[in-house]
Design an enzyme around this catalytic site. Structure first.
Site, PDB file in Angstrom:
ATOM      1  N   ALA A  13       7.282 -19.773   4.177  1.00 47.66           N
ATOM      2  CA  ALA A  13       8.122 -18.584   4.349  1.00 47.66           C
ATOM      3  C   ALA A  13       7.292 -17.307   4.313  1.00 47.66           C
ATOM      4  O   ALA A  13       7.471 -16.404   5.136  1.00 47.66           O
ATOM      5  CB  ALA A  13       9.200 -18.548   3.260  1.00 47.66           C
ATOM      6  N   VAL A  14       6.362 -17.210   3.367  1.00 44.84           N
ATOM      7  CA  VAL A  14       5.532 -16.010   3.262  1.00 44.84           C
ATOM      8  C   VAL A  14       4.524 -15.955   4.403  1.00 44.84           C
ATOM      9  O   VAL A  14       4.263 -14.883   4.963  1.00 44.84           O
ATOM     10  CB  VAL A  14       4.823 -15.952   1.893  1.00 44.84           C
ATOM     11  CG1 VAL A  14       3.854 -14.775   1.825  1.00 44.84           C
ATOM     12  CG2 VAL A  14       5.851 -15.837   0.773  1.00 44.84           C
ATOM     13  N   ARG A  39      -1.029 -31.888   7.948  1.00 43.16           N
ATOM     14  CA  ARG A  39       0.234 -32.386   8.514  1.00 43.16           C
ATOM     15  C   ARG A  39       0.909 -31.370   9.438  1.00 43.16           C
ATOM     16  O   ARG A  39       1.813 -31.736  10.209  1.00 43.16           O
ATOM     17  CB  ARG A  39       1.194 -32.804   7.398  1.00 43.16           C
ATOM     18  CG  ARG A  39       1.699 -31.668   6.537  1.00 43.16           C
ATOM     19  CD  ARG A  39       2.684 -32.173   5.477  1.00 43.16           C
ATOM     20  NE  ARG A  39       3.157 -31.102   4.620  1.00 43.16           N
ATOM     21  CZ  ARG A  39       2.536 -30.692   3.526  1.00 43.16           C
ATOM     22  NH1 ARG A  39       1.401 -31.279   3.162  1.00 43.16           N
ATOM     23  NH2 ARG A  39       3.025 -29.709   2.795  1.00 43.16           N
ATOM     24  N   ARG A 100      -5.111 -13.707 -10.059  1.00 42.68           N
ATOM     25  CA  ARG A 100      -4.605 -12.391 -10.442  1.00 42.68           C
ATOM     26  C   ARG A 100      -5.234 -11.819 -11.703  1.00 42.68           C
ATOM     27  O   ARG A 100      -5.467 -10.623 -11.792  1.00 42.68           O
ATOM     28  CB  ARG A 100      -3.078 -12.458 -10.605  1.00 42.68           C
ATOM     29  CG  ARG A 100      -2.339 -12.606  -9.289  1.00 42.68           C
ATOM     30  CD  ARG A 100      -0.862 -12.789  -9.506  1.00 42.68           C
ATOM     31  NE  ARG A 100      -0.172 -13.073  -8.241  1.00 42.68           N
ATOM     32  CZ  ARG A 100       1.009 -13.652  -8.161  1.00 42.68           C
ATOM     33  NH1 ARG A 100       1.647 -14.014  -9.271  1.00 42.68           N
ATOM     34  NH2 ARG A 100       1.556 -13.872  -6.982  1.00 42.68           N
ATOM     35  N   CYS A 130       5.864 -11.208  -7.079  1.00 44.92           N
ATOM     36  CA  CYS A 130       6.883 -10.464  -6.323  1.00 44.92           C
ATOM     37  C   CYS A 130       7.690  -9.522  -7.211  1.00 44.92           C
ATOM     38  O   CYS A 130       7.937  -8.362  -6.849  1.00 44.92           O
ATOM     39  CB  CYS A 130       7.806 -11.425  -5.591  1.00 44.92           C
ATOM     40  SG  CYS A 130       8.428 -12.776  -6.613  1.00 44.92           S
ATOM     41  N   GLN A 157      16.401 -12.877  -9.492  1.00 45.31           N
ATOM     42  CA  GLN A 157      15.470 -13.224  -8.443  1.00 45.31           C
ATOM     43  C   GLN A 157      16.050 -14.227  -7.442  1.00 45.31           C
ATOM     44  O   GLN A 157      16.605 -15.258  -7.804  1.00 45.31           O
ATOM     45  CB  GLN A 157      14.174 -13.760  -9.055  1.00 45.31           C
ATOM     46  CG  GLN A 157      13.433 -12.676  -9.836  1.00 45.31           C
ATOM     47  CD  GLN A 157      12.146 -13.149 -10.470  1.00 45.31           C
ATOM     48  OE1 GLN A 157      11.885 -12.855 -11.625  1.00 45.31           O
ATOM     49  NE2 GLN A 157      11.324 -13.871  -9.728  1.00 45.31           N
ATOM     50  N   GLY A 161      12.102 -16.852  -3.539  1.00 47.06           N
ATOM     51  CA  GLY A 161      10.909 -16.807  -4.376  1.00 47.06           C
ATOM     52  C   GLY A 161      10.350 -18.184  -4.664  1.00 47.06           C
ATOM     53  O   GLY A 161       9.181 -18.330  -5.022  1.00 47.06           O
ATOM     54  N   ARG A 235      16.880 -16.693 -12.131  1.00 47.21           N
ATOM     55  CA  ARG A 235      17.094 -17.082 -10.730  1.00 47.21           C
ATOM     56  C   ARG A 235      18.583 -17.000 -10.430  1.00 47.21           C
ATOM     57  O   ARG A 235      19.410 -17.519 -11.200  1.00 47.21           O
ATOM     58  CB  ARG A 235      16.589 -18.499 -10.491  1.00 47.21           C
ATOM     59  CG  ARG A 235      16.550 -18.901  -9.023  1.00 47.21           C
ATOM     60  CD  ARG A 235      15.436 -18.222  -8.276  1.00 47.21           C
ATOM     61  NE  ARG A 235      14.119 -18.756  -8.607  1.00 47.21           N
ATOM     62  CZ  ARG A 235      12.979 -18.193  -8.224  1.00 47.21           C
ATOM     63  NH1 ARG A 235      12.992 -17.078  -7.502  1.00 47.21           N
ATOM     64  NH2 ARG A 235      11.815 -18.739  -8.561  1.00 47.21           N
ATOM     65  N   HIS A 242      15.055  -9.494  -4.483  1.00 46.45           N
ATOM     66  CA  HIS A 242      15.013  -9.486  -5.942  1.00 46.45           C
ATOM     67  C   HIS A 242      15.608  -8.182  -6.473  1.00 46.45           C
ATOM     68  O   HIS A 242      15.361  -7.104  -5.916  1.00 46.45           O
ATOM     69  CB  HIS A 242      13.568  -9.578  -6.448  1.00 46.45           C
ATOM     70  CG  HIS A 242      12.940 -10.930  -6.313  1.00 46.45           C
ATOM     71  ND1 HIS A 242      13.615 -12.032  -5.851  1.00 46.45           N
ATOM     72  CD2 HIS A 242      11.678 -11.357  -6.606  1.00 46.45           C
ATOM     73  CE1 HIS A 242      12.797 -13.079  -5.857  1.00 46.45           C
ATOM     74  NE2 HIS A 242      11.619 -12.694  -6.309  1.00 46.45           N
ATOM     75  N   ASN A 315      11.969  -9.538  -1.421  1.00 45.77           N
ATOM     76  CA  ASN A 315      10.856 -10.188  -2.108  1.00 45.77           C
ATOM     77  C   ASN A 315       9.874 -10.863  -1.167  1.00 45.77           C
ATOM     78  O   ASN A 315       8.711 -11.081  -1.534  1.00 45.77           O
ATOM     79  CB  ASN A 315      11.374 -11.224  -3.117  1.00 45.77           C
ATOM     80  CG  ASN A 315      12.236 -12.287  -2.463  1.00 45.77           C
ATOM     81  OD1 ASN A 315      13.326 -11.979  -1.964  1.00 45.77           O
ATOM     82  ND2 ASN A 315      11.784 -13.522  -2.466  1.00 45.77           N
TER      83      ASN A 315
END
Length: 347
Positions: A13-14, A39, A100, A130, A157, A161, A235, A242, A315
Site C-alpha cells: 500500500a505504501v 513472488r 529510526r 505514521c 488509527q 496502518g 486501532r 489517523h 496516514n
C-alpha cells in the site's frame, strides 16, 4: 538534472502510494524502478498516468549507479537491503521502524527538522511512524511559541496502518456481519469491524505497546529530547486517516490567538476550527490530502499552560509515502544528493 530512483516494497500500500506521489509532485526522475520480493517479479504497477513499471527482484537488484531508494518492504527486509543499497552509493529513505532510533541516522519530518538531513553519514534516512509524523507537524509551531514539556495523546488509527491485509480484514468482517458470517481474525487481536482495539504492535514490560513507545522516543528525537510523552494508541474501523486527541502542557503561558495564528502560517498544517456543527475535520475528509488538519483548539484548564487539539491526516500520505517524498525533495533542495555527501565512506 533528474535522478535514478528505486522504490522497494512497490507492491504494498505504501509502495504504490510512493510511486503515485513521486509522479504527482513531478519529482525530478530520469528513471524509476519498482522492486519487491521474488513472488511479485513481473507484476505491473502504474507510475503516473501513462507509464507502467514491471516489478523487479529486490533480492538481486544492483543499486550501483542509482541515486535514491525509497524503502517500504518491512523492517526485516530493510535491515538487509537498505545498507547494501547505501554501500552501493544509493541514498536510502526508509519507511520502516528498523533504523529510526539508530545513532547517525536522522529521523526526519521536513516541516520540523529538515536540517537534520545534513547529519546523515551512513547513507540512510529514517521516516518516522505514521502517528508521530502528523503529530510533529501539528505541534512544531506550538513548541516554537510555548515550549512543550509534556504531551498526552490518544490515537485513533486506521486499519491501513496495518497494510492491505488490515484493510481487507475490516472489509470482510464488515460484510460478514450483515450475512451472519463469523469474523475471521488474523491481522488484529480482536474483531475490528464495529469495534476499537487499544493495542497496536507488541506489548512491552511496562504495559505500553511498542506503537506507544515509538511515539515517545521519536518525538524526543525529532522535536525535543526533554519532552515527556504519554500515548494510548487505538486501532479503529476506519480504512484511511489517523486521528489524534492531543493535550500539551507548556513551559510558557499559552495564548489561544497566537496559537491559532501560528498554526495558520505553519507549513503542512490546515487549521479548521469552527465552534459549530461540522466545524472540524474527520479522517474521511483527509483521504488523498497532503495536509495535517488541526481542529478543536482550546485551552486545557486542568493543567498550567495547557492546550488541547484534534489532529487528523491521511496516514498513507503524510504518515508514510508523502513524508518520504518530501524528504527526497528536501535532499534535492539542500543539494545533499551530490558527491556522495551522505554516503558511508568506501572501504
Amino acid at each position: 538534472m533528474g535522478y535514478r530512483v528505486a522504490v522497494a516494497g512497490a507492491t504494498g500500500a505504501v509502495g504504490r502510494e510512493l510511486l503515485r506521489i513521486l509522479a504527482e509532485r513531478d519529482f525530478p526522475v530520469d528513471e524509476v524502478v519498482a522492486l519487491a520480493s521474488p513472488r511479485s517479479v513481473g507484476r505491473e504497477i502504474s507510475f503516473g498516468e501513462k507509464k507502467v513499471l514491471k516489478v523487479q527482484n529486490l533480492e538481486t537488484f544492483d543499486f550501483t549507479g542509482w541515486d535514491l531508494a525509497l524503502f517500504s518492504p518491512g523492517g526485516e527486509v530493510s535491515a538487509i537491503y537498505a545498507p547494501k543499497a547505501a554501500a552501493a552509493g544509493c541514498v536510502v529513505i526508509d519507511n520502516t521502524s528498523h533504523f529510526r532510533m539508530e545513532p547517525g541516522i536522522p529521523l526526519v519530518v521536513p516541516e520540523v527538522n529538515a536540517k537534520a538531513l545534513k547529519k546523515a553519514r551512513r547513507g540512510i534516512i529514517a521516516n518516522p511512524n505514521c502517528s508521530t509524523a502528523q503529530m510533529m507537524v501539528a505541534l512544531k509551531p506550538l513548541h516554537d511559541l510555548f515550549k512543550i514539556k509534556r504531551i498526552v495523546v490518544s490515537t485513533y488509527q486506521a486499519v491501513s496502518g496495518a497494510g492491505k491485509d488490515g484493510m481487507d480484514e475490516l472489509f470482510a468482517q464488515t460484510k460478514g456481519t450483515f450475512v451472519n458470517d463469523p469474523p475471521t481474525i488474523a491481522q488484529f487481536t480482536k474483531q475490528i469491524a464495529f469495534n476499537v482495539i487499544p493495542h497496536i504492535d507488541r506489548f512491552m514490560e511496562d504495559g505500553s505497546t511498542k506503537e506507544e513507545w515509538k511515539m515517545a522516543v521519536e518525538t524526543r528525537k525529532i522535536l525535543d529530547p526533554d519532552i515527556q510523552v504519554m500515548a494510548t494508541c487505538v486501532r479503529v474501523p476506519v480504512f484511511i486517516g489517523h486521528s489524534e486527541a492531543i493535550s500539551i502542557e507548556c513551559e510558557k503561558p499559552v495564548d489561544l490567538k497566537k496559537a491559532r495564528n501560528a498554526l495558520r502560517k505553519a507549513l503542512g498544517v490546515i487549521l479548521r476550527d469552527e465552534r459549530e456543527d461540522g466545524g472540524y475535520v474527520t479522517p474521511i475528509e483527509t483521504v488523498g490530502e497532503d495536509a495535517t488538519y488541526v481542529s478543536r483548539l482550546r485551552i486545557d484548564p486542568s493543567v498550567e499552560n495547557g492546550l488541547a487539539l484534534w489532529c487528523v491526516s491521511d496516514n498513507l500520505r503524510k504518515g508514510a509515502a508523502l513524508n518520504a517524498v518530501q524528504i527526497a525533495e528536501s535532499l534535492v533542495e539542500q543539494d545533499l544528493l551530490k558527491d556522495g555527501v551522505l554516503l558511508p565512506p568506501k572501504v
